[in-house]
Design a protein around this motif. Structure first.
Motif, PDB file in Angstrom:
ATOM      1  N   THR A 128      61.682 -36.368  79.035  1.00 34.83           N
ATOM      2  CA  THR A 128      61.680 -35.002  79.528  1.00 34.83           C
ATOM      3  C   THR A 128      63.121 -34.516  79.621  1.00 34.83           C
ATOM      4  O   THR A 128      64.020 -35.297  79.958  1.00 34.83           O
ATOM      5  N   VAL A 129      63.340 -33.273  79.259  1.00 34.44           N
ATOM      6  CA  VAL A 129      64.662 -32.652  79.414  1.00 34.44           C
ATOM      7  C   VAL A 129      64.456 -31.343  80.169  1.00 34.44           C
ATOM      8  O   VAL A 129      63.669 -30.488  79.750  1.00 34.44           O
ATOM      9  N   ILE A 130      65.141 -31.244  81.291  1.00 35.72           N
ATOM     10  CA  ILE A 130      64.947 -30.101  82.191  1.00 35.72           C
ATOM     11  C   ILE A 130      66.291 -29.420  82.433  1.00 35.72           C
ATOM     12  O   ILE A 130      67.277 -30.097  82.743  1.00 35.72           O
ATOM     13  N   VAL A 131      66.343 -28.104  82.285  1.00 34.89           N
ATOM     14  CA  VAL A 131      67.572 -27.356  82.631  1.00 34.89           C
ATOM     15  C   VAL A 131      67.251 -26.500  83.847  1.00 34.89           C
ATOM     16  O   VAL A 131      66.208 -25.842  83.888  1.00 34.89           O
ATOM     17  N   GLU A 132      68.114 -26.515  84.814  1.00 34.97           N
ATOM     18  CA  GLU A 132      67.888 -25.692  86.012  1.00 34.97           C
ATOM     19  C   GLU A 132      69.226 -25.330  86.659  1.00 34.97           C
ATOM     20  O   GLU A 132      70.208 -26.072  86.495  1.00 34.97           O
ATOM     21  N   PHE A 133      69.246 -24.206  87.353  1.00 30.05           N
ATOM     22  CA  PHE A 133      70.448 -23.848  88.103  1.00 30.05           C
ATOM     23  C   PHE A 133      70.727 -24.920  89.146  1.00 30.05           C
ATOM     24  O   PHE A 133      69.806 -25.511  89.704  1.00 30.05           O
ATOM     25  N   SER A 134      72.017 -25.144  89.401  1.00 31.45           N
ATOM     26  CA  SER A 134      72.394 -26.046  90.483  1.00 31.45           C
ATOM     27  C   SER A 134      73.517 -25.377  91.273  1.00 31.45           C
ATOM     28  O   SER A 134      73.893 -24.249  90.962  1.00 31.45           O
ATOM     29  N   LYS A 135      74.019 -26.078  92.278  1.00 33.80           N
ATOM     30  CA  LYS A 135      75.014 -25.446  93.151  1.00 33.80           C
ATOM     31  C   LYS A 135      76.385 -26.060  92.907  1.00 33.80           C
ATOM     32  O   LYS A 135      76.571 -27.252  93.181  1.00 33.80           O
ATOM     33  N   PRO A 136      77.357 -25.282  92.376  1.00 33.92           N
ATOM     34  CA  PRO A 136      78.695 -25.835  92.187  1.00 33.92           C
ATOM     35  C   PRO A 136      79.253 -26.293  93.533  1.00 33.92           C
ATOM     36  O   PRO A 136      79.034 -25.640  94.544  1.00 33.92           O
ATOM     37  N   LYS A 137      79.945 -27.440  93.510  1.00 28.84           N
ATOM     38  CA  LYS A 137      80.375 -28.030  94.779  1.00 28.84           C
ATOM     39  C   LYS A 137      81.849 -27.757  95.077  1.00 28.84           C
ATOM     40  O   LYS A 137      82.305 -27.898  96.199  1.00 28.84           O
ATOM     41  N   LYS A 138      82.647 -27.412  94.019  1.00 26.81           N
ATOM     42  CA  LYS A 138      84.102 -27.390  94.204  1.00 26.81           C
ATOM     43  C   LYS A 138      84.684 -25.987  94.273  1.00 26.81           C
ATOM     44  O   LYS A 138      84.202 -25.070  93.587  1.00 26.81           O
ATOM     45  N   PHE A 139      85.765 -25.848  95.035  1.00 26.52           N
ATOM     46  CA  PHE A 139      86.570 -24.625  95.074  1.00 26.52           C
ATOM     47  C   PHE A 139      87.278 -24.475  93.717  1.00 26.52           C
ATOM     48  O   PHE A 139      87.741 -25.482  93.185  1.00 26.52           O
ATOM     49  N   PRO A 140      87.430 -23.319  93.101  1.00 25.91           N
ATOM     50  CA  PRO A 140      86.970 -22.017  93.581  1.00 25.91           C
ATOM     51  C   PRO A 140      85.608 -21.608  92.990  1.00 25.91           C
ATOM     52  O   PRO A 140      85.091 -20.563  93.304  1.00 25.91           O
ATOM     53  N   MET A 141      85.037 -22.490  92.131  1.00 23.63           N
ATOM     54  CA  MET A 141      83.772 -22.126  91.468  1.00 23.63           C
ATOM     55  C   MET A 141      82.669 -21.873  92.500  1.00 23.63           C
ATOM     56  O   MET A 141      81.874 -20.944  92.378  1.00 23.63           O
ATOM     57  N   LYS A 142      82.642 -22.716  93.517  1.00 22.06           N
ATOM     58  CA  LYS A 142      81.590 -22.608  94.537  1.00 22.06           C
ATOM     59  C   LYS A 142      81.624 -21.207  95.174  1.00 22.06           C
ATOM     60  O   LYS A 142      80.592 -20.526  95.265  1.00 22.06           O
TER      61      LYS A 142
END
Ligand SMILES: C[S@@+](CC[C@H](N)C(=O)[O-])C[C@H]1O[C@@H](n2cnc3c(N)ncnc32)[C@H](O)[C@@H]1O
Length: 240
Positions: free
Chosen positions: A156-170
Protein backbone atom coordinates in the motif's frame (compact mmCIF):
# COMPACT_ATOMS: atom_id res chain seq x y z
CA UNK A 1 -14.79 14.14 19.04
CA UNK A 2 -14.49 13.64 15.28
CA UNK A 3 -13.52 16.66 13.19
CA UNK A 4 -16.35 17.17 10.69
CA UNK A 5 -16.87 19.70 7.88
CA UNK A 6 -20.23 21.10 9.07
CA UNK A 7 -20.18 21.43 12.84
CA UNK A 8 -23.84 22.44 13.18
CA UNK A 9 -25.20 19.45 11.24
CA UNK A 10 -26.32 16.18 12.79
CA UNK A 11 -25.02 13.69 10.16
CA UNK A 12 -21.94 11.59 10.85
CA UNK A 13 -18.51 12.35 9.39
CA UNK A 14 -18.94 10.08 6.36
CA UNK A 15 -22.16 11.75 5.17
CA UNK A 16 -20.72 15.21 5.81
CA UNK A 17 -17.47 14.42 3.96
CA UNK A 18 -19.44 13.09 0.96
CA UNK A 19 -21.65 16.19 1.00
CA UNK A 20 -18.64 18.51 1.20
CA UNK A 21 -16.87 16.84 -1.72
CA UNK A 22 -20.11 16.88 -3.72
CA UNK A 23 -20.29 20.63 -3.09
CA UNK A 24 -16.73 21.38 -4.18
CA UNK A 25 -16.27 18.70 -6.88
CA UNK A 26 -16.47 21.10 -9.82
CA UNK A 27 -13.71 23.33 -8.40
CA UNK A 28 -11.69 20.61 -6.66
CA UNK A 29 -8.94 20.09 -9.25
CA UNK A 30 -8.40 23.82 -9.76
CA UNK A 31 -8.26 24.52 -6.02
CA UNK A 32 -5.90 21.62 -5.40
CA UNK A 33 -3.34 22.86 -7.85
CA UNK A 34 -3.70 26.56 -6.95
CA UNK A 35 -3.59 26.06 -3.18
CA UNK A 36 -0.58 23.73 -3.36
CA UNK A 37 1.12 25.71 -6.18
CA UNK A 38 1.08 22.47 -8.17
CA UNK A 39 3.18 20.57 -5.63
CA UNK A 40 0.39 18.02 -5.12
CA UNK A 41 1.11 16.68 -8.61
CA UNK A 42 4.79 16.12 -7.75
CA UNK A 43 3.81 14.38 -4.46
CA UNK A 44 1.53 11.90 -6.26
CA UNK A 45 4.23 11.16 -8.87
CA UNK A 46 6.84 10.49 -6.15
CA UNK A 47 4.48 8.14 -4.34
CA UNK A 48 3.73 6.12 -7.49
CA UNK A 49 7.47 5.75 -8.23
CA UNK A 50 7.76 3.71 -5.02
CA UNK A 51 5.71 0.96 -6.69
CA UNK A 52 7.77 0.83 -9.88
CA UNK A 53 9.76 -2.30 -8.97
CA UNK A 54 6.60 -4.16 -7.93
CA UNK A 55 4.95 -3.81 -11.35
CA UNK A 56 1.39 -4.13 -9.95
CA UNK A 57 -1.13 -5.24 -12.57
CA UNK A 58 -4.36 -4.69 -10.65
CA UNK A 59 -4.48 -1.51 -8.55
CA UNK A 60 -7.16 -0.17 -6.23
CA UNK A 61 -7.20 3.62 -5.73
CA UNK A 62 -9.21 4.35 -2.58
CA UNK A 63 -10.89 7.77 -2.19
CA UNK A 64 -10.06 8.34 -5.84
CA UNK A 65 -12.06 11.59 -6.07
CA UNK A 66 -11.59 12.99 -9.57
CA UNK A 67 -9.05 10.24 -10.30
CA UNK A 68 -5.72 12.10 -10.31
CA UNK A 69 -3.81 9.45 -8.33
CA UNK A 70 -5.25 6.72 -10.56
CA UNK A 71 -4.02 8.65 -13.61
CA UNK A 72 -0.52 8.92 -12.11
CA UNK A 73 -0.60 5.14 -11.49
CA UNK A 74 -0.77 4.59 -15.27
CA UNK A 75 3.02 5.11 -15.17
CA UNK A 76 3.19 1.59 -13.67
CA UNK A 77 1.66 0.12 -16.80
CA UNK A 78 -1.09 -1.84 -15.02
CA UNK A 79 -3.84 -3.88 -16.69
CA UNK A 80 -6.56 -2.18 -14.66
CA UNK A 81 -7.06 0.48 -11.99
CA UNK A 82 -10.28 0.58 -10.00
CA UNK A 83 -11.00 3.84 -8.18
CA UNK A 84 -13.62 4.01 -5.42
CA UNK A 85 -15.14 7.01 -3.68
CA UNK A 86 -18.19 7.92 -1.57
CA UNK A 87 -18.82 11.22 -3.39
CA UNK A 88 -20.99 10.94 -6.51
CA UNK A 89 -19.98 14.48 -7.52
CA UNK A 90 -16.25 13.75 -7.41
CA UNK A 91 -16.77 10.51 -9.36
CA UNK A 92 -18.78 12.35 -12.00
CA UNK A 93 -15.94 14.84 -12.52
CA UNK A 94 -13.49 11.94 -12.59
CA UNK A 95 -15.50 10.04 -15.20
CA UNK A 96 -15.63 13.13 -17.44
CA UNK A 97 -11.85 13.35 -17.18
CA UNK A 98 -11.37 9.66 -18.06
CA UNK A 99 -13.69 9.97 -21.05
CA UNK A 100 -11.89 13.07 -22.33
CA UNK A 101 -8.52 11.33 -22.05
CA UNK A 102 -9.82 8.05 -23.43
CA UNK A 103 -8.91 6.14 -20.27
CA UNK A 104 -12.25 4.53 -19.48
CA UNK A 105 -11.06 1.08 -20.58
CA UNK A 106 -8.27 1.05 -18.00
CA UNK A 107 -9.49 3.28 -15.14
CA UNK A 108 -12.85 2.23 -13.75
CA UNK A 109 -14.38 4.65 -11.22
CA UNK A 110 -16.98 3.17 -8.85
CA UNK A 111 -19.02 4.24 -5.87
CA UNK A 112 -17.47 2.59 -2.83
CA UNK A 113 -16.71 3.04 0.84
CA UNK A 114 -13.18 2.34 2.11
CA UNK A 115 -14.64 0.92 5.28
CA UNK A 116 -16.85 -1.60 3.46
CA UNK A 117 -15.08 -2.51 0.25
CA UNK A 118 -17.11 -4.77 -2.02
CA UNK A 119 -14.11 -6.80 -3.19
CA UNK A 120 -12.95 -10.25 -2.17
CA UNK A 121 -9.90 -10.82 0.05
CA UNK A 122 -6.40 -10.83 -1.51
CA UNK A 123 -7.51 -9.34 -4.85
CA UNK A 124 -5.25 -6.36 -5.60
CA UNK A 125 -1.50 -6.16 -6.29
CA UNK A 126 -1.40 -2.63 -4.83
CA UNK A 127 -3.78 -0.40 -2.90
CA UNK A 128 -3.14 3.34 -3.06
CA UNK A 129 -4.71 6.43 -1.44
CA UNK A 130 -3.87 10.11 -1.85
CA UNK A 131 -5.34 12.69 0.54
CA UNK A 132 -8.12 10.28 1.47
CA UNK A 133 -7.32 8.52 4.75
CA UNK A 134 -7.69 11.74 6.77
CA UNK A 135 -11.32 11.82 5.74
CA UNK A 136 -12.23 8.28 6.80
CA UNK A 137 -14.85 8.14 9.52
CA UNK A 138 -13.10 5.25 11.28
CA UNK A 139 -9.46 5.28 10.23
CA UNK A 140 -8.53 1.82 11.50
CA UNK A 141 -11.53 0.18 9.87
CA UNK A 142 -10.65 1.72 6.50
CA UNK A 143 -7.00 0.70 6.74
CA UNK A 144 -7.98 -2.84 7.82
CA UNK A 145 -10.24 -3.25 4.79
CA UNK A 146 -7.44 -2.03 2.51
CA UNK A 147 -5.23 -4.73 4.05
CA UNK A 148 -7.93 -7.36 3.52
CA UNK A 149 -8.29 -6.77 -0.24
CA UNK A 150 -4.52 -6.59 -0.85
CA UNK A 151 -2.71 -9.74 -2.05
CA UNK A 152 -0.07 -11.21 0.29
CA UNK A 153 3.21 -9.56 -0.74
CA UNK A 154 1.33 -6.56 -2.15
CA UNK A 155 2.01 -2.98 -1.08
CA UNK A 156 0.00 0.00 0.00
CA UNK A 157 1.20 3.53 -0.74
CA UNK A 158 -0.60 6.36 1.02
CA UNK A 159 -0.03 10.12 0.64
CA UNK A 160 -1.47 12.43 3.27
CA UNK A 161 -0.88 15.86 4.75
CA UNK A 162 1.30 15.87 7.83
CA UNK A 163 2.47 18.52 10.28
CA UNK A 164 5.90 20.12 9.70
CA UNK A 165 7.81 20.04 12.97
CA UNK A 166 10.63 22.56 12.42
CA UNK A 167 10.95 26.35 12.43
CA UNK A 168 10.25 28.24 10.16
CA UNK A 169 8.22 25.77 8.04
CA UNK A 170 5.97 24.89 10.97
CA UNK A 171 5.01 28.54 11.58
CA UNK A 172 4.70 29.40 7.88
CA UNK A 173 2.55 26.37 7.21
CA UNK A 174 0.29 27.05 10.19
CA UNK A 175 -0.23 30.63 9.06
CA UNK A 176 -0.95 29.62 5.46
CA UNK A 177 -3.27 26.77 6.44
CA UNK A 178 -5.15 28.78 9.06
CA UNK A 179 -5.50 32.20 7.44
CA UNK A 180 -4.77 32.12 3.69
CA UNK A 181 -6.04 28.75 2.47
CA UNK A 182 -9.54 28.94 4.04
CA UNK A 183 -10.12 32.37 2.49
CA UNK A 184 -9.09 31.37 -1.04
CA UNK A 185 -10.91 28.05 -0.63
CA UNK A 186 -14.13 29.72 0.45
CA UNK A 187 -14.00 32.27 -2.34
CA UNK A 188 -13.41 29.76 -5.13
CA UNK A 189 -15.36 26.72 -3.88
CA UNK A 190 -18.30 28.74 -2.45
CA UNK A 191 -18.35 26.25 0.44
CA UNK A 192 -17.81 28.07 3.74
CA UNK A 193 -16.58 25.03 5.64
CA UNK A 194 -14.53 22.87 3.27
CA UNK A 195 -11.28 24.76 3.67
CA UNK A 196 -11.52 25.26 7.42
CA UNK A 197 -12.18 21.50 7.72
CA UNK A 198 -8.93 20.88 5.80
CA UNK A 199 -6.49 22.37 8.38
CA UNK A 200 -8.60 21.11 11.29
CA UNK A 201 -8.63 17.56 9.97
CA UNK A 202 -4.86 17.65 9.33
CA UNK A 203 -4.32 18.86 12.90
CA UNK A 204 -6.37 15.98 14.31
CA UNK A 205 -4.82 13.30 12.07
CA UNK A 206 -2.16 10.91 13.43
CA UNK A 207 0.90 11.57 11.23
CA UNK A 208 4.43 10.12 11.06
CA UNK A 209 5.05 7.24 13.48
CA UNK A 210 1.52 7.50 14.85
CA UNK A 211 0.14 6.61 11.42
CA UNK A 212 2.69 3.79 10.99
CA UNK A 213 1.35 2.34 14.24
CA UNK A 214 -2.15 2.21 12.72
CA UNK A 215 -0.76 0.41 9.64
CA UNK A 216 1.10 -2.09 11.82
CA UNK A 217 -1.89 -2.67 14.08
CA UNK A 218 -3.98 -4.02 11.18
CA UNK A 219 -1.08 -6.23 9.99
CA UNK A 220 1.10 -4.21 7.56
CA UNK A 221 4.83 -5.06 7.68
CA UNK A 222 7.98 -3.16 6.70
CA UNK A 223 6.17 0.13 7.16
CA UNK A 224 7.99 3.35 6.27
CA UNK A 225 7.24 7.06 6.30
CA UNK A 226 8.86 9.46 3.80
CA UNK A 227 8.22 13.14 4.57
CA UNK A 228 7.77 15.38 1.50
CA UNK A 229 8.51 19.13 1.20
CA UNK A 230 9.59 19.82 4.84
CA UNK A 231 6.94 17.43 6.14
CA UNK A 232 3.91 19.24 4.69
CA UNK A 233 2.89 15.84 3.33
CA UNK A 234 4.17 12.31 3.87
CA UNK A 235 4.18 9.08 1.95
CA UNK A 236 3.48 5.94 3.97
CA UNK A 237 4.30 2.46 2.70
CA UNK A 238 3.32 -0.93 4.07
CA UNK A 239 3.45 -4.54 2.87
CA UNK A 240 1.06 -7.42 3.40
C1 LIG B 1 -9.08 15.25 -0.86
S1 LIG B 1 -9.99 14.13 -1.86
C2 LIG B 1 -8.70 13.22 -2.63
C3 LIG B 1 -9.02 12.78 -4.01
C4 LIG B 1 -7.86 12.19 -4.82
N1 LIG B 1 -7.37 10.97 -4.23
C5 LIG B 1 -6.75 13.18 -4.99
O1 LIG B 1 -5.61 12.89 -4.65
O2 LIG B 1 -7.02 14.27 -5.51
C6 LIG B 1 -10.62 13.01 -0.68
C7 LIG B 1 -11.64 12.03 -1.22
O3 LIG B 1 -11.88 11.02 -0.23
C8 LIG B 1 -13.19 10.57 -0.40
N2 LIG B 1 -13.56 9.77 0.77
C9 LIG B 1 -13.68 10.17 2.05
N3 LIG B 1 -14.03 9.14 2.85
C10 LIG B 1 -14.13 8.05 2.05
C11 LIG B 1 -14.46 6.70 2.29
N4 LIG B 1 -14.79 6.25 3.50
N5 LIG B 1 -14.44 5.84 1.25
C12 LIG B 1 -14.13 6.27 -0.01
N6 LIG B 1 -13.84 7.55 -0.30
C13 LIG B 1 -13.82 8.44 0.72
C14 LIG B 1 -13.95 11.87 -0.58
O4 LIG B 1 -15.24 11.70 -1.11
C15 LIG B 1 -13.00 12.64 -1.52
O5 LIG B 1 -13.34 12.46 -2.87
Amino acid sequence: MAVVPYKNKQEGKKEQVAEMFNNISKRYDLLNHVLSLGIDIIWRKKAIKLLQKDKPKLILDIATGTGDFAIEALALNPDKIIGVDISAGMLEEGRKKMKKRNLEHIIDLQMGDSEKLLFEDNKFDAVIVSFGVRNFETLEKGIADMYRVLKPGGKTVIVEFSKPKKFPMKQGYNFYFKYILPRIGKLVSKDDSAYTYLPESVQAFPDGNDFLEVLEKVGFKNTKCKPLTFGISSIYIGEK
